[in-house]
Design an enzyme around this catalytic site. Structure first.
Site, PDB file in Angstrom:
ATOM      1  N   ASP A 141       0.819  -1.225   0.000  1.00 19.78           N
ATOM      2  CA  ASP A 141       0.000   0.000   0.000  1.00 19.78           C
ATOM      3  C   ASP A 141       0.851   1.274   0.000  1.00 19.78           C
ATOM      4  O   ASP A 141       0.350   2.346  -0.310  1.00 19.78           O
ATOM      5  CB  ASP A 141      -0.922   0.020   1.224  1.00 19.78           C
ATOM      6  CG  ASP A 141      -1.882  -1.154   1.233  1.00 19.78           C
ATOM      7  OD1 ASP A 141      -2.041  -1.804   0.181  1.00 19.78           O
ATOM      8  OD2 ASP A 141      -2.466  -1.433   2.291  1.00 19.78           O
ATOM      9  N   GLY A 186      -4.752  -1.014  -1.924  1.00 20.37           N
ATOM     10  CA  GLY A 186      -4.167   0.224  -1.405  1.00 20.37           C
ATOM     11  C   GLY A 186      -4.880   0.791  -0.202  1.00 20.37           C
ATOM     12  O   GLY A 186      -4.519   1.863   0.288  1.00 20.37           O
ATOM     13  N   ARG A 187      -5.960   0.116   0.234  1.00 22.27           N
ATOM     14  CA  ARG A 187      -6.763   0.610   1.357  1.00 22.27           C
ATOM     15  C   ARG A 187      -7.177   2.064   1.132  1.00 22.27           C
ATOM     16  O   ARG A 187      -7.729   2.342   0.080  1.00 22.27           O
ATOM     17  CB  ARG A 187      -6.039   0.394   2.681  1.00 22.27           C
ATOM     18  CG  ARG A 187      -5.712  -1.102   2.926  1.00 22.27           C
ATOM     19  CD  ARG A 187      -5.478  -1.425   4.351  1.00 22.27           C
ATOM     20  NE  ARG A 187      -6.650  -1.144   5.149  1.00 22.27           N
ATOM     21  CZ  ARG A 187      -7.762  -1.889   5.164  1.00 22.27           C
ATOM     22  NH1 ARG A 187      -7.837  -2.972   4.430  1.00 22.27           N
ATOM     23  NH2 ARG A 187      -8.779  -1.558   5.917  1.00 22.27           N
ATOM     24  N   ARG A 295       0.033  -8.394  -5.296  1.00 20.99           N
ATOM     25  CA  ARG A 295       1.052  -8.524  -4.255  1.00 20.99           C
ATOM     26  C   ARG A 295       1.789  -9.859  -4.350  1.00 20.99           C
ATOM     27  O   ARG A 295       2.788 -10.067  -3.670  1.00 20.99           O
ATOM     28  CB  ARG A 295       0.454  -8.295  -2.876  1.00 20.99           C
ATOM     29  CG  ARG A 295      -0.522  -9.337  -2.393  1.00 20.99           C
ATOM     30  CD  ARG A 295      -1.157  -8.912  -1.074  1.00 20.99           C
ATOM     31  NE  ARG A 295      -1.837 -10.046  -0.482  1.00 20.99           N
ATOM     32  CZ  ARG A 295      -2.794  -9.950   0.431  1.00 20.99           C
ATOM     33  NH1 ARG A 295      -3.166  -8.771   0.868  1.00 20.99           N
ATOM     34  NH2 ARG A 295      -3.351 -11.021   0.930  1.00 20.99           N
TER      35      ARG A 295
HETATM   36  O1  F6P Z   1      -2.279  -4.277   3.416  1.00 20.11           O
HETATM   37  C1  F6P Z   1      -2.133  -4.780   2.131  1.00 20.11           C
HETATM   38  C2  F6P Z   1      -3.445  -5.165   1.534  1.00 20.11           C
HETATM   39  O2  F6P Z   1      -3.083  -5.879   0.407  1.00 20.11           O
HETATM   40  C3  F6P Z   1      -4.403  -4.016   1.198  1.00 20.11           C
HETATM   41  O3  F6P Z   1      -4.108  -3.321   0.044  1.00 20.11           O
HETATM   42  C4  F6P Z   1      -5.722  -4.744   1.103  1.00 20.11           C
HETATM   43  O4  F6P Z   1      -6.814  -3.896   1.299  1.00 20.11           O
HETATM   44  C5  F6P Z   1      -5.563  -5.716   2.213  1.00 20.11           C
HETATM   45  O5  F6P Z   1      -4.197  -6.001   2.343  1.00 20.11           O
HETATM   46  C6  F6P Z   1      -6.299  -6.999   2.038  1.00 20.11           C
HETATM   47  O6  F6P Z   1      -6.083  -7.739   3.177  1.00 20.11           O
HETATM   48  P1  F6P Z   1      -6.446  -9.270   3.364  1.00 20.11           P
HETATM   49  O7  F6P Z   1      -5.603 -10.035   2.382  1.00 20.11           O
HETATM   50  O8  F6P Z   1      -6.097  -9.564   4.774  1.00 20.11           O
HETATM   51  O9  F6P Z   1      -7.912  -9.375   3.083  1.00 20.11           O
END
Ligand code: F6P
Length: 406
Positions: A141, A186-187, A295
């Protein structure tokens, strides 16, 4: 090897180069002849005392580690309470650390995880047990404060910009008018969506629009620009950050509002935009919610990211054994013709649980693209491919490392 072991853990969402930091940590510990343990599943594993002994892995396995996506030791979204909220949890942690004679803790994570790392700084004061803690930055992010960038972001950005550039060629090949919407993670920040701007080689190239949570979404202006792009180019590519906000400052789409790690899970704004376009312009769109692909794409990682993620890990070990306490291995950019980065200590307490949003100088005046200053910031981070080994089927070799439990 008689010294007490260091403990390393990975925390939060994985990145394409998280294991490069782990490799940096392990190689530095081996160089200094120090035993190194790691927690399984991050803080969740530490609380349960689930540790592995990295000294049992071969040099060949450690050499392969940085080629693997994901988090080799496992991660969780487990967060630690403050001492005042739950002293018994901290006393249980003390038991785990004392049982293994651990006095150095290295936490590799994003803003929530660095917030937890900051709580360890007062561990000795509360529990009487001496402990040094060092943070290692990580998050696609790019929203950690106190550092020029967060390892993981450049590789995700390189993946997104590559996909956007290739999709532009696909769109241009089609005779019929076409709208493509790419939703990035990216939240509450737009760093990742903004990175697709690097795909554009010439003015007007895809993406034609970039929608950021830091810029107020104006539906009328958006639709006008979509129409304009269709008239000019015959197509329109849109990058949108998952956290795009409405006028009330709330994300326009939430996938799972009750997510367990304390933040809502975002996602779905691309489909929401496609609905708007269908209603108002009568056109269908193709929507790609890139999600975890961005990612996990180790095969498109940035060489700069890989190298600096490794350096953040090895520096953390050196600092821990040299007596540094309560700091993160942050990056400071030396802006010359060819930018370079130095690792600098920044106090964990000034970083944890905060969020760095894109500054106004990186957002175009019409709120629908980025400025040249953002591209100047981004481009050096994308440089160079970071090779992966391919298996006999031509796929990335992702064999997991079998860590030995203690
Ligand atoms: O913090 C990284 C991230 O990839 C954010 O961009 C995304 O909103 C979140 O993690 C998703 O998290 P999870 O995989 O725990 O649902």
């Amino acid at each position: 090897m008689t010294a007490s072991p260091l403990l390393y853990l990975q925390s939060g969402g994985p990145t394409a180069v998280l294991n490069a930091s782990a490799q940096g940590v392990i190689e530095a510990a081996r160089r200094l002849d120090l035993p190194l343990y790691a927690a399984r599943d991050g803080l969740a594993g530490l609380v349960k005392g689930e540790l592995v002994d990295t000294t049992r892995a071969t040099d060949a396995e450690i050499a392969r580690l940085s080629t693997l996506p994901g988090a080799s030791f496992g991660v969780s979204r487990h967060m630690l309470p403050t001492w005042e909220e739950a002293p018994q949890e901290w006393l249980a942690l003390r038991d785990v650390l004392e049982r293994h004679d651990i006095h150095h803790l290295l936490i590799n994570g994003g803003n929530g995880s660095i917030g937890c790392a900051a709580r360890f700084v007062e561990f000795e004061q509360h529990t009487g047990y001496p402990l040094r803690v060092i943070g290692i930055p990580k998050t696609i992010d790019n929203d950690l404060v106190g550092t020029d960038f967060s390892p993981g972001f450049p590789s995700a950005a390189r993946f997104l910009a590559t996909q956007m550039r290739e999709v532009a060629v696909d769109m241009a090949s089609m005779a019929q008018r076409r709208i493509f919407i790419m939703e990035t993670m990216g939240r509450h920040t737009g760093w990742l969506a903004a990175s697709t701007a690097a795909a554009a080689q010439y003015a007007g190239d895809a993406p034609q629009l970039i929608l950021l949570p830091e810029a107020t979404f104006d539906a009328e202006r958006f639709l006008r620009k979509v129409r304009q792009s269709l008239d000019e180019h015959g197509h329109c590519a849109i990058a949108v950050a998952e956290g795009l906000e409405g006028a009330d400052g709330r994300p326009l789409a939430e996938f799972r509002p009750d997510a367990t790690y304390g933040h809502e899970q975002l996602g779905g704004v691309g489909t929401w935009l496609a609905g708007l376009v269908k209603r108002e312009l009568g056109m269908t769109s193709h929507v790609a919610q890139v999600d975890c692909l961005q990612r996990a794409a180790r095969h498109l990682a940035s060489a700069v990211d890989l190298r600096l993620a490794h350096q953040a890990g090895s520096t953390a070990v050196e600092w821990a054994v040299n007596g540094k306490q309560g700091v993160m291995t942050a990056f400071a950019r030396r802006a010359t013709d060819t930018p370079s980065w130095e690792v600098e200590p920044v106090p964990l307490a000034s970083i944890g649980d905060r969020e760095r949003r894109m500054p106004a100088e990186f957002i175009d005046a019409d709120n629908l693209w980025v400025t040249p200053a953002y591209l100047d910031y981004l481009r050096p981070l994308l440089a160079g491919p970071a090779a992966v080994p391919w298996d006999k089927d031509g796929l990335p070799d992702c064999r997991a490392i079998d860590w030995v439990s203690i």
